[in-house]
Enzyme design. Structure first.
Site, short mmCIF file in Angstrom:
data_model
loop_
_atom_site.label_atom_id
_atom_site.label_comp_id
_atom_site.label_asym_id
_atom_site.label_seq_id
_atom_site.Cartn_x
_atom_site.Cartn_y
_atom_site.Cartn_z
N ASP A 22 1.02 -1.48 0.17
CA ASP A 22 0.27 0.09 0.06
C ASP A 22 1.02 1.50 -0.21
O ASP A 22 1.60 1.14 0.44
CB ASP A 22 -1.00 0.29 1.33
N ASP A 24 -0.76 5.19 0.98
CA ASP A 24 -0.72 6.03 2.01
C ASP A 24 -1.34 5.52 3.02
O ASP A 24 -1.24 4.27 3.30
CB ASP A 24 -1.99 6.78 1.51
C1 XBP Z 1 -5.64 5.64 0.46
C2 XBP Z 1 -6.85 6.56 0.14
C3 XBP Z 1 -7.13 7.42 -1.16
C4 XBP Z 1 -5.71 8.65 -0.91
C5 XBP Z 1 -5.61 10.00 -1.25
O1 XBP Z 1 -6.16 4.86 0.60
O2 XBP Z 1 -8.24 6.70 0.41
O3 XBP Z 1 -7.82 8.14 -1.41
O4 XBP Z 1 -6.17 9.34 0.72
O5 XBP Z 1 -5.61 10.09 -2.71
P1 XBP Z 1 -4.99 3.10 0.97
P2 XBP Z 1 -6.61 10.51 -4.10
O6 XBP Z 1 -3.94 3.57 1.85
O7 XBP Z 1 -5.74 2.25 1.39
O8 XBP Z 1 -4.45 3.56 -0.61
O9 XBP Z 1 -7.23 11.64 -3.94
O10 XBP Z 1 -5.94 9.95 -5.20
O11 XBP Z 1 -7.29 9.13 -4.12
MG MG Z 2 -3.17 3.14 3.87
#
Ligand code: XBP
Ligand code: MG
Length: 266
Positions: A22, A24
């Site tokens: 993952d 973020d």
């Molecule tokens: C990450 C997200 C993303 C980010 C923002 O979740 O939910 O929406 O917060 O990025 P994970 P975008 O770590 O589970 O992948 O604005 O490009 O969506």
């Molecule tokens: Mg995440």
């Protein structure tokens, strides 16, 4: 290669072939001082008074995907469907531009211990894939700047799958692209949403929590730590149902043991 000696792991000892990562909250500390700031700048530029506070943003993270998060927020504010669709779409385009610039400028940092783990995985011949809800527009330049894009054999962004995590589509697509069976490719996630997605796709899952996800439900996780850990800053183990006994780090032998433990349990 960093200061940490890497373990040599042969395929005959365990079935670990790849790791699905993952972005973020896992590879990078991107939410509080990254995405949140970019959303707020987009509000400001649009002449809106909305600002997402640190704590409030933690609650908003319950909705995956930036555009969906905006839409859900405006729904709470009572905006009609057509209006919030238009507004969320427009704001998310601008937020993505802002966040991409932040990523390119080096404002988004890797979590401590991640670079060392990636080096160690690579040296052990473990292939790297990415499954994220974030969009490729910023994911690619961010990963390139921090780790080098060529190390990742497949990157699946939220803009490439029909539904975001906890739907298993991103993990499944990543596995399809590298041609590896789910049993041989555990996921590393930071959140309950990510854990659910990985499990729904049939992957074992290590969770490395952060300040936003610490209190979430990780009962289904195969191991939970409070950081990746470094020799001078070991991570604490929060849950270890398979008794992997990580040495203060999420290291390759721990990930290999996790795959072996979950494979034998299937
Ligand atoms: C990450 C997200 C993303 C980010 C923002 O979740 O939910 O929406 O917060 O990025 P994970 P975008 O770590 O589970 O992948 O604005 O490009 O969506
Ligand atoms: Mg995440």
């Amino acid at each position: 290669m960093g200061a940490i000696a890497s373990a040599t792991v042969s395929e005959s000892e365990h079935p670990l072939q790849a790791v699905v990562l993952d972005v973020d909250g896992t590879l990078v500390n991107s939410e509080r001082d990254g995405h949140r700031v970019a959303f707020n700048l987009a509000f400001e530029e649009a002449g809106m008074s909305d600002r997402w506070g640190v704590e409030q943003y933690g609650e908003l993270l319950g909705v995956p995907g930036g555009k969906r998060r905006l839409n859900s927020y405006f729904e709470q504010q009572g905006l009609a469907e057509q209006e919030r669709e238009e507004l969320s779409g427009r704001l998310h385009v601008r937020k993505t531009e802002i966040f991409t610039e932040m990523a390119k400028a080096g404002e988004i940092e890797a979590r401590p211990g991640v670079a060392e783990l990636l080096d160690e995985l690579e040296e052990a011949g473990v292939r790297l894939a990415v499954a994220t809800t974030g969009s490729r527009t910023w994911v690619d330049p961010l990963l390139d700047r921090l780790f080098g894009l060529e190390r990742f054999e497949a990157i699946v962004g939220g803009d490439e799958v029909p539904s975001p995590k906890p739907d298993p589509a991103a993990h499944r697509t990543a596995l399809e692209r590298i041609g590896v069976d789910a049993r041989a490719a555990p996921a590393i996630e930071d959140s309950a949403i990510g854990l659910r997605a990985a499990k729904a796709a049939g992957l074992a899952c290590a969770v490395v929590v952060n300040e936003y996800t610490r209190e979430q439900d990780f009962d289904a996780a195969d191991v939970v730590l409070d950081g990746f850990g470094l020799p001078d800053a070991p991570a604490s183990v929060i849950s270890d149902p398979h008794r992997l006994d990580p040495p203060g780090r999420l290291d390759v032998p721990t990930i290999a043991a996790l795959v072996a433990a979950t494979a034998s349990a299937r």
